[in-house]
Design a protein around this motif. Sequence first.
Motif, mmCIF file in Angstrom:
data_model
loop_
_atom_site.group_PDB
_atom_site.id
_atom_site.type_symbol
_atom_site.label_atom_id
_atom_site.label_comp_id
_atom_site.label_asym_id
_atom_site.label_seq_id
_atom_site.Cartn_x
_atom_site.Cartn_y
_atom_site.Cartn_z
ATOM 1 N N PRO A 75 0.816 -1.224 0.000
ATOM 2 C CA PRO A 75 0.000 0.000 0.000
ATOM 3 C C PRO A 75 0.853 1.279 0.000
ATOM 4 N N GLN A 76 1.996 1.268 0.679
ATOM 5 C CA GLN A 76 2.884 2.430 0.643
ATOM 6 C C GLN A 76 3.432 2.640 -0.765
ATOM 7 N N LEU A 77 3.815 1.571 -1.418
ATOM 8 C CA LEU A 77 4.325 1.674 -2.783
ATOM 9 C C LEU A 77 3.241 2.200 -3.724
ATOM 10 N N ARG A 78 2.025 1.684 -3.582
ATOM 11 C CA ARG A 78 0.913 2.161 -4.421
ATOM 12 C C ARG A 78 0.685 3.652 -4.251
ATOM 13 N N TRP A 79 0.665 4.120 -2.991
ATOM 14 C CA TRP A 79 0.444 5.557 -2.784
ATOM 15 C C TRP A 79 1.596 6.360 -3.368
ATOM 16 N N ALA A 80 2.805 5.890 -3.173
ATOM 17 C CA ALA A 80 3.975 6.641 -3.644
ATOM 18 C C ALA A 80 3.958 6.820 -5.157
ATOM 19 N N VAL A 81 3.506 5.823 -5.886
ATOM 20 C CA VAL A 81 3.562 5.923 -7.345
ATOM 21 C C VAL A 81 2.266 6.395 -7.982
ATOM 22 N N THR A 82 1.142 6.311 -7.247
ATOM 23 C CA THR A 82 -0.144 6.735 -7.828
ATOM 24 C C THR A 82 -0.813 7.874 -7.078
ATOM 25 N N GLY A 83 -0.451 8.061 -5.812
ATOM 26 C CA GLY A 83 -1.112 9.062 -5.000
ATOM 27 C C GLY A 83 -2.454 8.611 -4.449
ATOM 28 N N VAL A 84 -2.764 7.322 -4.612
ATOM 29 C CA VAL A 84 -4.026 6.778 -4.119
ATOM 30 C C VAL A 84 -3.760 5.983 -2.857
ATOM 31 N N ALA A 85 -4.343 6.441 -1.753
ATOM 32 C CA ALA A 85 -4.161 5.762 -0.479
ATOM 33 C C ALA A 85 -5.237 4.691 -0.315
ATOM 34 N N GLN A 86 -4.786 3.494 -0.009
ATOM 35 C CA GLN A 86 -5.698 2.384 0.274
ATOM 36 C C GLN A 86 -5.262 1.753 1.579
ATOM 37 N N LYS A 87 -6.228 1.275 2.323
ATOM 38 C CA LYS A 87 -5.902 0.611 3.583
ATOM 39 C C LYS A 87 -5.124 -0.675 3.301
ATOM 40 N N ALA A 88 -4.303 -1.059 4.264
ATOM 41 C CA ALA A 88 -3.535 -2.295 4.124
ATOM 42 C C ALA A 88 -4.483 -3.474 3.918
ATOM 43 N N GLU A 89 -4.029 -4.406 3.117
ATOM 44 C CA GLU A 89 -4.874 -5.555 2.797
ATOM 45 C C GLU A 89 -4.735 -6.637 3.829
#
Length: 166
Positions: free
Chosen positions: A152-166
Motif C-alpha cells: 500500500p505504501q508503494l501504491r500511494w507513492a507511485v499513484t497518490g491513491v491511499a488504500q488501507k492495508a490488505e
Amino acid sequence: MADLVIHALGVGGGSLAISQLPGLKGDYKADLDFIRDWKPALVITTTTRGELVDVGAETLGADIQESGARWLHLPIADYGVPDDEFLAAWPRASADALRALKGRGRVLIHCKGGCGRSGMLALRLMVESGEDAVDALLHLRKVRPCAVETDPQLRWAVTGVAQKAE
C-alpha cells in the motif's frame, strides 16, 4: 556523536534524504545537531506525536525551526499510508518540498526507522519531480534498501491513491 544517518540522493537539483527519528537510539541532542549541520531547508516528520514523546523528541518542531529550517508534521501510522488529513495537507507540503529541491535546497523526511513512511514520501516526491517510478524506486533503494516497506505504501507513492492495508 550522532547515531543518526542521513540517506541522501539528488532530486530535482537539490538533495532529498530520509532518516530515522532523531533520538531513537538515545541521543536526541547529538542527532539534532547532526541535522542542523546538514542544513535542511525543510524537515518533514511522519511519526505520530506518541512516537516523538516516546524518545524525548516532542520539541523537534520548535528545535528544527530554531535552526532556520521549516518543519512540517504529517503523521502517518507506522507501516501505514496517508489518511484524509494527510492527503489534504500533502499538495502544499509537496509543493514546498519540490520548490526547495528545485532551488538546490535540502529536504529531510524522517519516520521512526527511516524506511517505510519516509521512503514512501521520498519516492512520491521523486515521482512528482518527473522521475520514472521504477527508476526512482531503484535509485532510492540503492541509498536505503528498506525504503518503502509495504505494497500500500508503494501504491500511494507511485499513484497518490491511499488504500488501507490488505
